[in-house]
Structure formats: C-alpha cells, structure tokens
Scaffold this active site. Structure first.
Site, PDB file in Angstrom:
ATOM      1  N   ASP A  33       0.948  -1.143  -0.691  1.00 32.19           N
ATOM      2  CA  ASP A  33       0.091   0.135   0.437  1.00 32.19           C
ATOM      3  C   ASP A  33       1.100   0.980  -0.020  1.00 32.19           C
ATOM      4  O   ASP A  33       2.110   0.847   0.533  1.00 32.19           O
ATOM      5  CB  ASP A  33      -0.836   0.006   1.152  1.00 32.19           C
ATOM      6  N   GLU A  35       2.640   4.985  -4.280  1.00 33.79           N
ATOM      7  CA  GLU A  35       2.567   6.227  -5.324  1.00 33.79           C
ATOM      8  C   GLU A  35       3.988   6.646  -5.218  1.00 33.79           C
ATOM      9  O   GLU A  35       3.874   7.670  -6.407  1.00 33.79           O
ATOM     10  CB  GLU A  35       1.542   7.165  -4.789  1.00 33.79           C
ATOM     11  N   ASP A  65      -8.956   3.485  -2.929  1.00 32.44           N
ATOM     12  CA  ASP A  65     -10.139   3.832  -1.101  1.00 32.44           C
ATOM     13  C   ASP A  65     -11.413   4.960  -1.950  1.00 32.44           C
ATOM     14  O   ASP A  65     -11.844   5.486  -2.164  1.00 32.44           O
ATOM     15  CB  ASP A  65      -9.534   5.007  -0.781  1.00 32.44           C
TER      16      ASP A  65
HETATM   17  O1  MIG Z   1      -3.659   5.723   5.272  1.00 30.44           O
HETATM   18  O2  MIG Z   1      -3.524   0.846   5.645  1.00 30.44           O
HETATM   19  O3  MIG Z   1      -5.672   2.252   0.165  1.00 30.44           O
HETATM   20  O4  MIG Z   1      -6.602  -0.634   1.795  1.00 30.44           O
HETATM   21  O5  MIG Z   1      -6.918  -0.648   4.381  1.00 30.44           O
HETATM   22  C1  MIG Z   1      -4.678   5.013   4.673  1.00 30.44           C
HETATM   23  C2  MIG Z   1      -4.799   1.280   6.031  1.00 30.44           C
HETATM   24  C3  MIG Z   1      -3.866   4.021   4.218  1.00 30.44           C
HETATM   25  C4  MIG Z   1      -5.405   2.871   1.861  1.00 30.44           C
HETATM   26  C5  MIG Z   1      -5.641   2.152   1.914  1.00 30.44           C
HETATM   27  C6  MIG Z   1      -6.507   1.259   2.543  1.00 30.44           C
HETATM   28  C7  MIG Z   1      -5.946   0.381   4.002  1.00 30.44           C
HETATM   29  C8  MIG Z   1      -5.037   1.543   4.357  1.00 30.44           C
HETATM   30  N1  MIG Z   1      -4.276   2.291   3.777  1.00 30.44           N
END
Ligand code: MIG
Length: 801
Positions: A404, A407, A480
């Site tokens: 995650d 980016e 999200d």
């Molecule tokens: O700032 O890890 O898209 O699936 O549950 C949020 C927590 C960070 C974004 C991801 C989401 C995940 C969440 N993350």
C-alpha cells in the site's frame, strides 16, 4: 499558447532529414537540427519510435518491458521516396516525412491506422531542465479511445484529457485524475481496426483525446525521451495481447488466490481474527484469505508484529491454515526513523534510503511517524527488501503480501518532493523521473521476496500503485472507493479498463472502503466482485462491520450464494487466468472487444465478458428488479433460467436481488467445481461440464494443474478443448487433451442445457451409455470418463438455435 508557468510557449520541431542509417530491424533518421528518430521493428506488428533532440539517443532502458521476451528477429525495409521514407514490415507500412519527421502508419491494404499531426515537438523545461516531449496525432473519423489503466471515467476516452502521476486519492470520484496507477497505454479504434500506443516515459505524462482540439490527440511528458510503441491489432483483443506480452503477463497465481478474500482496516487482536475465521466456517460461507492491515505491526514498523495483539503469529497462522485460511499482511514503503529498529539500522548503514538533492536522507511522515523510504530503483535495495520477507513468509508462514502507499504517499505533502534522488538503476535522477515507477519497483522487490521464501509454493502479492508492466509482479485493487452506487458503477469500469491495460488480476474493495453499504448495495457489489479476478471485501473499519453476514437476512444467505458461485466457477476462472498468462488475453473484456464489427458495442461499458463464455452486466441501481442490457452477437443462455436470447440487441433481464444478469454463450462448455469452503478442502473436486447446446460450432478450453507449485513447468498440466457441433441430428462434444498431467478424477459429470428435441441415444466414444433427463428442467445429465474423445447425442440436434 501559455504553459504551466504562465510563460509564452516556445515549441521546437524536427528539421530536414540529412542522414539515414539502417540495420536489419531499424532505421535512424537524423535531421539538420540534430533532431533524430529511430524506428525499430519489435515484431511485424510492433514498431518502436524513439526521438532525440540533440543528436544522441538515450540509453535503451525500460522498467516496463518484459525482461524475458524473445527477440522476434524481424526485418524492416526502407525505401527513399521524393519527400519521405517508406518503411515496411511484413504487415505494416510506415512513412517518415523528410520535413519534420512526421509519420503515418498504414496496414498492408493501405488503410491509415495512425498518423502524426504535428508529430514530435518539444519545449524546454525552463524550471527543471530537459525537454517537455510532445507528440500529436490526427484523430481518425469516428475514432474511439480505450485503456489508460485505472481512470474512473467513461470507457471511451474521446474528448477527454488525463494525466499519469500516481496519487493517493482517498474517496476519489468519477472524473478524478490522476489516480494510483500509471499505465501509459491506450488504444484507438476506427474503421473497425484497432491499434495501441504505449508511451514508455516515467515522468508525469498527459494524454489528450480531442479535448483541446477536437481532431487531434496528443501525449506528452514533463521530461525524458519521446519513446513509444505502436502496436497493431487489428482487433482490440490482439492489441491488448501484444501489449501484455510486450510488458509481460504474470505467472499463474496459486488457485486459492482466486478464492474469496476478507479484509478490513483492521482485524486485530488475534482473538478478532480467530473469531472472523470461525464466522466464515460456522456460517459455511467460503473464504480463502484473511488480511491484516497496518495495526498488526508494532508501532507500524514494517516486518514486526505487535507483541500485545499478536503474541505468537506463527501459531496463529498455523491454526488458521488448519482451517483452510491463508494470511496476507500489509507492508508499506515507509521505514520508521527509530535507532532501535533493525530494518531502519540496516537501511541507514547500507545507504538504502532515498536522499534529498543536497545530501540528507529524505524524511516523510506516514503511519509510523517520520520515515525513510527505500530507493527501490536500485537492484541492491530490492534484493535487501526481498530478503526482509524471510521472517514473515518462511518463518511465520504468511502466504501473501499487500503493498500500500507506494505511489508513494506521504501525509500532508502528498508525495516525495521533486528533488528527492533515485538511482534509476544506474541513471540517477530526481523524483520527477522515478515517481511513477516507485510503486512498481516496490512491488517487484516484494514479489521476489515472497516468491523466494514461498517456494515451492507460488507467491501472492497485491499493489495499489504501479507502472506499465507491474502486472508481472502483483495483483491490484482500485484503492479507496466509497460505499455508494456510483462507486459500484465505477468499480465495473475501472476493472475492465485495467484489464485491457494489461492488468487483469484486479478487483475493487467490495462494498466500498469509505462509509457503509446497506445489505442491498453489498450484495449487488458482491454480484460484480465474484466476476473480478481479484475478489476481496475491504472497508476502512471506522464504521459498521462489512463481513458477508453483517447485514442480516436475506443478505447473509445471498452473500453465501454468490460466494459459492465464485467457488463453483474456479476451474473457469483459472482457465481464463491461464489464457491471460500464456497469451496476454485480458480476463475482463468490454463489449468492444467482443464484437468489433458492431459499433453499438463501442460505447457500452456496463456489460463485459469474463473469459470466453460468460457475459455479465451488474445491477448498479438500488431498488430495481432487473435491467436493460446489450447482448453482443450470437446466442446466449440466461445462466439462471436457461432461456435462450439472441444477441446484437438490447434485452430486458430480470434480476431481483437473488440474481445478477449473467449469460453463457451457446455452444460453450462451462466447467464448474462443487462448492468448497476453501481451495483444497476437497482433495479432488469433481468437475461438472455444463454444455450449452448450439447449432453453431464452438470451442471452449479447460486448463488444469495442481493449482499450486511449479509442476506445470515440467508438463504437469492438462489443457483440454471441447468442441461442440450439431450435424445430421447429432449433437457432438469432442474433447482434445494436451499436457502430461492427470485429472485426478475418473469422470466428468456432464449436464446438457437447451436440447431442442428429445434424445434417442447417447454414445461415448462409440459406446452407448446411460443418461437421464430431468422432466421439469429438460436437462440431460450423465457421467462420462474424463478422457472421453467424443460424446454424441442422437436425435437431438434438430431445432434451429
Ligand atoms: O492511509 O492501511 O488504500 O486499503 O486499509 C490509509 C490502511 C492507508 C490505504 C489503503 C487501504 C488501507 C489503508 N491505507
């Protein structure tokens, strides 16, 4: 024109060709003003165009291209004509003008596929140096545009403008741009012919499909080189296949990865996870994977476990495994600045983290607080990162990793500042150049680590960001989203679009990540999600529960019903996945890919096919009992009623909450498993072949292997084709098998749908055998040895279907 900085634009163009140099598969045209173009034939259908503005071509290097691809050994011919050069391969003609280096690409019959408008031109980047490299093309009559990754917009990109700059876009909407992924690949469709363009440039890129000027499409980047691949179809499916092969399809995933996955931010402590597992098994709702989000860690330190919430992760993983669950855990790129933390220490000691332009290590705030970030664009760093998975995978038994925030996302400021340095595998540059491939390189390192320590099992990884080619390393989800009907509609478009952008192993957060769905929305979402290659419920957890049973009845039973259908479809899904890995064929196919001769299909976006034989159209509105949908050409059986519908028209389909509009192609052989609570619950699941009668000949495939491990590489697989045909009153199913694997089962259950007349006898390889017809459904069922060659039904094939 005025540029981003408010200054007057000074654009530059190529001059006049002064010098030409050719090799067997390439031609270089150099102009009097040092602008040059190299055209290279990658295959008879793929041409690479690479430009220079200073007489020298940049090094040939790409993160996107499949490193395992074989050189095609194609030849290219070059001929000088009065005002242009003419390049030909076996299937394409490309002209390059003496003045300005504009190109035109035609097929062998002389039909224009693609032509430059201004062609290559550029502007100096006054602020950062280098060139803003640009390309403009003529939009052909009635041209449609597709592709570009995860764009949350209409299927056809015409008259719109987009950019790629991977961004953490919590709660995005229709039209938000850019999102998480950077897939610089699009297709054009006109005159019933399709081509693709892959712009291999990692800087911020932009694409305009007639928004600025209605007859001109263009693409440009804030730095780097103008380097793109032209990919000829002529069908959209072929373009996607060729693009996917160029950038590399993934390996087959473990079969369990195609099961149902359950996620939330966050399931903890251990007792909550155990209870969740029990919740599935008690209610007999199938599930294969449970996810741990960031709270499993000790203070959000990657590769650690919270000692209070997960005191003995190895035991937990083992206990879940005994119940058929695989554990997937999240790993973010940010490494907490903490002098007591070994990952931090190793990273600092070995100089693995990204630095600012003037030298200091870059610090950005994410979940753990201040963090450093590995420079995944260095081989040495990727190898180190891969090694870090030893504990999670080899020692603890975790089966998959979820990347995650890659980016990369940074709190408050969005992403790294532009000056942050990256090695870019030997050609150092700033974050402007590396931003769009950072996430992919993280996924790459993660994949190699998970693979190394999972072996001889197969790895499973999932990523939020990526650049073209990221499909080699990970599956992906759409980020999200929101628990709304609009987002259900978007999930459908985004997954189809990703699929035709080389990324088939995709899904959305079922039910929506932000806010809570009601039971109806959750079920409608599941009715779409079970047809997506990646099928996971996920939610932000700061609201009501989002498990399949959270909405009470009738929703729990409906959730079970559709997840069970997913498990029945596994052999079909796996075969479709194999088609993707072996041929690059997209698993989800918008209607334009199903019938390029039917312009009505070009703008359709709700309906899609999964694989060769299923067409689905989700319900994306509340309170409805069905919908109108367009069926592509051919005959189609309603999966629920066996009613036969004729395609190339709009039809009304009944779909109360107990059904989703779903059609099987007439003539198809659809292989189904019995329901299992998880993959592997039944050592040898029997296969039922659902055969759908047709007058027309139709070929279906079934690919089978162990569903785990690499036995298939040694020939331990079976690839079966089933050809159905009807002639002289006999309906025949003929099987051909290749591969050295074994089925494991002795017989197929065969169920034949849609027989137009009573059967008089059934022959298997010439021998009469017993069969049965169920009176009310008119289904004919029998058992046949799994190695049968022909199955013949006599007396049935009379009616015209
Ligand atoms: O700032 O890890 O898209 O699936 O549950 C949020 C927590 C960070 C974004 C991801 C989401 C995940 C969440 N993350």
């Amino acid at each position: 024109m005025v540029n981003d900085l408010g200054a007057k634009r000074e654009e530059y163009f190529a001059g006049t060709i002064r010098h030409v140099e050719t090799t067997e598969n390439s031609a270089v045209f150099m102009c009097d003003n040092r602008v040059g173009l190299k055209v290279e034939a990658i295959s008879n259908h793929i041409l690479r165009f690479k430009y220079t503005t200073d007489g020298k071509f940049s090094r040939d290097f790409s993160y996107a291209l499949n490193p395992d691809r074989q050189p095609a050994g194609v030849k290219l011919k070059v001929k000088a004509l009065p005002d242009h050069f003419r390049i030909t391969t076996k299937d394409l003609i490309c002209t390059v003008s003496n003045q300005g280096l504009t190109t035109r690409i035609l097929d062998k019959s002389g039909t224009v596929l693609n032509e430059d408008e201004k062609g290559f031109h550029w502007e100096e980047h006054k602020k950062y140096g280098g060139d803003i490299v640009k390309m403009s093309k003529v939009i052909q009559p009635n041209e449609f545009f597709y592709g570009l990754g995860d764009k949350p917009d209409n299927m056809n990109l015409r008259d719109k403008r987009f950019q790629n700059w991977g961004s953490d876009t919590y709660g995005y909407k229709k039209g938000t741009d850019p999102l998480y992924k950077n897939i610089n690949f699009f297709m054009g469709l006109h005159r019933k012919q399709a081509y693709g363009i892959f712009f291999d440039n990692t800087f911020r890129t932009s694409f305009d499909f007639g928004k600025e000027r209605s007859t001109v499409s263009s693409f440009w980047a804030q730095g780097g080189t103008m380097e793109y691949y032209f990919i000829y179809g002529p069908s959209l499916t072929q373009v996607v296949e060729k693009y996917t092969t160029l950038t590399g399809p993934p390996e087959l995933p473990p079969l369990w990865a195609l099961g149902y996955h359950q996620c939330k931010w966050s399931y903890y402590p251990e007792s909550v996870v155990k209870n969740l597992a029990k919740g599935f098994r008690d209610r007999k709702i199938p599930c294969d994977a449970l996810y741990l989000d960031i709270d499993y860690m000790d203070g959000f330190r990657c590769f650690t476990w919270s000692p209070t919430h997960f005191p003995d992760p190895k035991r937990l993983v083992q206990e879940l495994k005994e119940d058929g669950f695989k554990m997937v855990v999240i790993i973010d790129p940010g490494i907490k600045v903490d002098h007591e933390y070994p990952v931090y220490q190793e990273g600092v000691e070995n100089d693995y983290f990204c630095r600012r332009a003037d030298g200091p290590l870059y610090k950005g705030t994410v979940w753990p607080g201040l963090c450093h970030f590995p420079d995944f664009t260095r081989e040495e760093v990727r190898t180190w990162w891969a090694g870090l998975f030893k504990g999670l995978i080899a020692e603890t038994g975790v089966k998959g990793v979820w990347n995650d925030m890659n980016e990369p996302a940074v709190f408050e400021i969005g992403t790294f500042p532009n000056d942050v340095r990256h090695d870019f595998d030997g050609e150092p540059g700033s974050h402007r150049k590396a931003h769009n491939i950072y996430g992919m390189q993280m996924a790459r390192a993660t994949y190699h680590g998970v693979k190394q320590f999972s072996y001889p099992d197969r790895p499973f990884t999932i990523t939020r960001s990526g650049y073209a080619g990221v499909q080699r390393y990970a599956s992906a989800w759409t980020g999200d989203n929101i628990a709304s009907w609009d987002h259900l509609w978007l999930a459908n478009i985004q997954c189809q679009r990703l699929s035709i952008s080389g990324m088939s192993f995709v899904g959305s957060d079922i039910g929506g990540f932000i806010e809570t769905p009601d039971g109806e929305l959750y079920i409608r979402w599941l009715q779409l999600g079970i047809f997506h290659p990646f099928c996971r419920t996920h939610s932000s957890g700061d609201h009501g529960d989002q498990e399949p049973w959270s909405f009470g009845e009738p929703y729990t039973s409906l959730a079970r019903k559709f997840i069970e259908l997913r498990y029945q479809l596994l052999p079909y899904l796996y075969t479709t996945f194999w088609q993707y890995t072996s041929r690059g064929t997209p698993m989800l196919r918008p209607l334009a890919l199903l019938d390029q001769n039917d312009p009505e299909c070009y703008h359709r976006m709700a309906e899609f096919s999964l694989g060769d034989n299923l067409v689905v159209c989700p319900i994306t509105q509340p309170g409805v009992e069905g919908r109108i949908m367009y069926l592509p050409q051919g005959h189609w059986y309603n999966f629920w009623t066996d009613e036969l519908a004729l395609g190339k028209r709009e039809i009304w389909v009944d779909a109360p909450l107990t059904k989703v509009p779903m059609f099987v192609k007439a003539g198809a052989v659809l292989p189904l498993y019995p329901v299992q609570q998880y993959v592997g619950e039944l050592a040898v699941p029997e296969v039922t072949l659902h055969v759908y009668y047709s007058q027309q000949t139709c070929v279906s495939e079934l690919y089978e292997d162990g569903g785990e491990g690499y036995g298939y590489a040694e020939g331990n697989f079976l690839n079966k084709t089933f050809q159905t045909s009807a002639e002289n009153g006999v309906f025949t199913v003929a099987q051909e098998r290749t591969g050295a694997g074994t089925d494991g089962y002795q017989n197929y259950n065969v169920i034949i749908h849609g027989l137009p007349a009573p059967t008089s006898s059934v022959l298997v390889d010439g021998q009469e055998i017993e069969w049965e017809v169920t009176a009310d459904t008119n289904l004919l069922s029998l058992k046949v040895p799994s190695d049968f060659k022909t199955l013949q039904l006599q007396g049935t094939a009379t009616g015209k279907k």
